[in-house]
Design an enzyme around this catalytic site. Structure first.
Site, PDB file in Angstrom:
ATOM      1  CG  ASP A 111     -58.187 -52.020  -2.051  1.00 51.67           C
ATOM      2  OD1 ASP A 111     -57.415 -51.567  -1.201  1.00 51.67           O
ATOM      3  OD2 ASP A 111     -59.438 -51.961  -1.955  1.00 51.67           O
TER       4      ASP A 111
ATOM      5  CB  CYS B 282     -50.805 -45.665  14.247  1.00 49.01           C
ATOM      6  SG  CYS B 282     -50.702 -46.147  12.534  1.00 49.01           S
TER       7      CYS B 282
HETATM    8  C1  UDX Z   1     -46.863 -43.083  13.685  1.00 51.85           C
HETATM    9  C2  UDX Z   1     -45.471 -43.623  14.025  1.00 51.85           C
HETATM   10  O1  UDX Z   1     -44.557 -42.527  14.158  1.00 51.85           O
HETATM   11  C3  UDX Z   1     -44.991 -44.594  12.962  1.00 51.85           C
HETATM   12  O2  UDX Z   1     -43.749 -45.167  13.330  1.00 51.85           O
HETATM   13  C4  UDX Z   1     -46.030 -45.693  12.790  1.00 51.85           C
HETATM   14  O3  UDX Z   1     -45.638 -46.599  11.770  1.00 51.85           O
HETATM   15  C5  UDX Z   1     -47.386 -45.098  12.480  1.00 51.85           C
HETATM   16  O4  UDX Z   1     -47.757 -44.168  13.488  1.00 51.85           O
HETATM   17  P1  UDX Z   1     -47.809 -41.211  12.065  1.00 51.85           P
HETATM   18  O5  UDX Z   1     -49.135 -41.503  12.706  1.00 51.85           O
HETATM   19  O6  UDX Z   1     -47.749 -41.099  10.586  1.00 51.85           O
HETATM   20  O7  UDX Z   1     -46.743 -42.321  12.495  1.00 51.85           O
HETATM   21  O8  UDX Z   1     -47.308 -39.788  12.640  1.00 51.85           O
HETATM   22  P2  UDX Z   1     -46.304 -39.248  13.742  1.00 51.85           P
HETATM   23  O9  UDX Z   1     -45.266 -38.446  13.073  1.00 51.85           O
HETATM   24  O10 UDX Z   1     -45.845 -40.301  14.646  1.00 51.85           O
HETATM   25  O11 UDX Z   1     -47.238 -38.223  14.539  1.00 51.85           O
HETATM   26  C6  UDX Z   1     -48.392 -38.670  15.253  1.00 51.85           C
HETATM   27  C7  UDX Z   1     -49.041 -37.528  15.987  1.00 51.85           C
HETATM   28  O12 UDX Z   1     -48.225 -37.074  17.056  1.00 51.85           O
HETATM   29  C8  UDX Z   1     -49.303 -36.293  15.115  1.00 51.85           C
HETATM   30  O13 UDX Z   1     -50.595 -35.799  15.405  1.00 51.85           O
HETATM   31  C9  UDX Z   1     -48.236 -35.323  15.551  1.00 51.85           C
HETATM   32  O14 UDX Z   1     -48.606 -33.985  15.382  1.00 51.85           O
HETATM   33  C10 UDX Z   1     -48.101 -35.665  17.019  1.00 51.85           C
HETATM   34  N1  UDX Z   1     -46.792 -35.277  17.593  1.00 51.85           N
HETATM   35  C11 UDX Z   1     -45.637 -35.861  17.153  1.00 51.85           C
HETATM   36  C12 UDX Z   1     -46.752 -34.345  18.624  1.00 51.85           C
HETATM   37  O15 UDX Z   1     -47.789 -33.816  19.059  1.00 51.85           O
HETATM   38  N2  UDX Z   1     -45.530 -34.027  19.162  1.00 51.85           N
HETATM   39  C13 UDX Z   1     -44.353 -34.594  18.749  1.00 51.85           C
HETATM   40  O16 UDX Z   1     -43.298 -34.255  19.312  1.00 51.85           O
HETATM   41  C14 UDX Z   1     -44.412 -35.536  17.707  1.00 51.85           C
END
Ligand code: UDX
Length: 439
Positions: free
Chosen positions: A17, A256
């Site tokens: 990094d 993401c």
């Molecule tokens: C996401 C993808 O799931 C993952 O596959 C990718 O590699 C990176 O982006 P992440 O951002 O770590 O992962 O979190 P994730 O669990 O997907 O949740 C994202 C957001 O959605 C959170 O704010 C969570 O609270 C929200 N969420 C998730 C909801 O509001 N309702 C749900 O049912 C699920």
């Protein structure tokens, strides 16, 4: 890389990094990120076959395989501003790889990139006079935060995109060999480069789309006395729909979803697929609407004014089990509550340092307090934004006694026992369900 080092003791993994502070942290007892199970695994491999260094040029020269995992943020200037991916870090990395490579290498795209980015990468790597050959693979990462180790150790699938040439397939097989150390063969999927790049964007777009879809239904439930949890359950048992990612909430966050959907939207616009772009852009618009709706619900319930009222925010991270607050709904919601001149006390078990940075422009009227009981002292309302499990186990009678009356609770995640709270005396506002109010 830690999991690869753990699972493949015969490989040497070097993580480099440009930030000395970050590498120092990786080499210390306090890792720069919190992820359950990560520290133990780093400690097992560090100094044996896992190394952290800032000597980038040497690590490039030494490596046979290079995973490019630099950030690909949304571009904030010029053409594509606010939507397209800013590719400057990818390009700088490609140039550095080219300058420091004396032997052939496999370059793996781990960063999330627009479709056909591999083409640009290949052009840069093969430009000028250099006899070194580079083979580019796409190997997008689907792990989610908080479950990163589990997702990596037992993945649903590993996707590898390559060119359909003998050298492309040979490179792909080298990467497959690594994953075969722990991933069953049937979970390794191979595609062409462009499908692999696109699949990453589409996976995130579909996941986010489900959340926006259920959030629109939550708003309908709130005015019709239907219950979004019951609707989610009823539709989720249809095996074609599936039960995951159907939890209504204050909106999705994280580093993401928004970025990748906007990237997809930009790609569609670039290819003049305007209706397709509009369809996906709506997923983001609905998310913005959902966050705003949560604020309006608080405002309306609390007699249309928050001036001077004390609100305690339970949870600032974009989801539980992480200290990450990137694009967290809490940032938008807290800023809006401050605009309404509420006094905020924010509590979160891991994310307060980041919360301080996120709200540094609007520090007036905000306090950051680790202990939730202390944070609710004299509060008029509680806004639960992140569903940390510890919030389920608090003594809500004790909390109620410390608050101003009438006491409100806005459970943005449908995380708590609403009937029990109502019986204690709270006015309870869940998401996508009728309120339980004494007023
Ligand atoms: C996401 C993808 O799931 C993952 O596959 C990718 O590699 C990176 O982006 P992440 O951002 O770590 O992962 O979190 P994730 O669990 O997907 O949740 C994202 C957001 O959605 C959170 O704010 C969570 O609270 C929200 N969420 C998730 C909801 O509001 N309702 C749900 O049912 C699920």
């Amino acid at each position: 890389m830690t999991v690869i080092a753990n699972k493949c003791p015969n490989y040497k993994v070097t993580v480099v990094d440009i930030s000395q502070a970050r590498i120092d942290a990786w080499n210390s007892d306090k890792l720069p990120i919190f992820e359950p199970g990560l520290k133990e695994r780093v400690l097992t491999a560090r100094g044996k076959n896992l190394f952290f260094s800032t000597d980038i040029d040497r690590a490039i020269d030494d490596a046979e395989i290079i995973f490019v995992s630099v950030n690909t943020p949304t571009k904030m200037f010029g053409e594509g501003e606010g939507k397209a991916v800013d590719l400057q870090f990818i390009e700088q990395t490609a140039r550095r790889i080219k300058e420091n490579s004396k032997s052939n290498k496999i370059v793996v795209e781990k960063s999330t990139l627009p479709v056909r980015a591999a083409e640009a990468l290949a052009t840069i790597l093969h430009s000028g006079k250099n006899s070194v050959e580079f083979e580019i693979l796409s190997n997008p990462e689907f792990m989610a935060e908080g479950t990163g180790i589990r997702d990596m150790e037992t993945p649903d699938r590993i996707l590898i995109g390559s060119k359909d040439t003998p050298s492309g397939i040979a490179a792909r097989d080298v990467l497959i060999d690594i994953y075969l150390h722990w991933v069953p063969k049937e979970r390794l999927i191979t595609t062409n480069l462009w499908s692999s790049e696109l699949s990453k964007l589409v996976a995130n777009a579909f996941l986010a789309q489900r959340i926006s879809s259920i959030n629109t239904i939550a708003s309908l439930c709130e005015v019709t006395e239907a219950d979004v949890t019951e609707v989610s359950r009823a539709i989720g048992m249809d095996s074609r729909i599936g039960s995951k990612f159907l939890n209504a909430g204050p909106g999705f966050g994280g580093s993401c979803f928004r970025k990748d959907i906007l990237n997809l939207v930009y790609l569609c616009e670039y290819y003049q697929l305007n209706e397709v772009a509009a369809f996906w852009e709506q997923v983001v618009s609905v998310n913005d609407y959902q966050m705003e709706r949560y604020v309006r619900r608080i405002l309306q319930a609390m007699f249309n004014t928050l001036v001077g009222k004390k609100l305690t925010v339970f949870g600032f991270a974009f989801k539980p089990d992480t200290g990450d607050t990137r694009d967290a709904p809490a940032i938008f919601i807290c800023k809006r509550l401050l605009e309404e001149k509420a006094d905020l006390k924010i509590t979160d078990p891991y994310a307060l340092d980041n919360a301080r940075k996120d709200l540094h422009d609007s520090e007036e009227g905000v306090e950051f307090i680790e202990d939730p009981y202390q944070a609710v002292e004299g509060a008029h309302g509680i806004a639960l934004i992140t569903e940390w499990s510890l919030y389920k186990d608090l003594d809500y009678q004790k909390i109620f006694d410390k608050m101003e009356k009438p006491a409100f609770i806005f459970d943005g995640r449908n995380h708590l026992d609403h009937q029990a709270l109502y019986e204690i005396g709270f006015n309870v506002y869940p998401v996508g369900k009728p309120a339980l109010s004494h007023l």
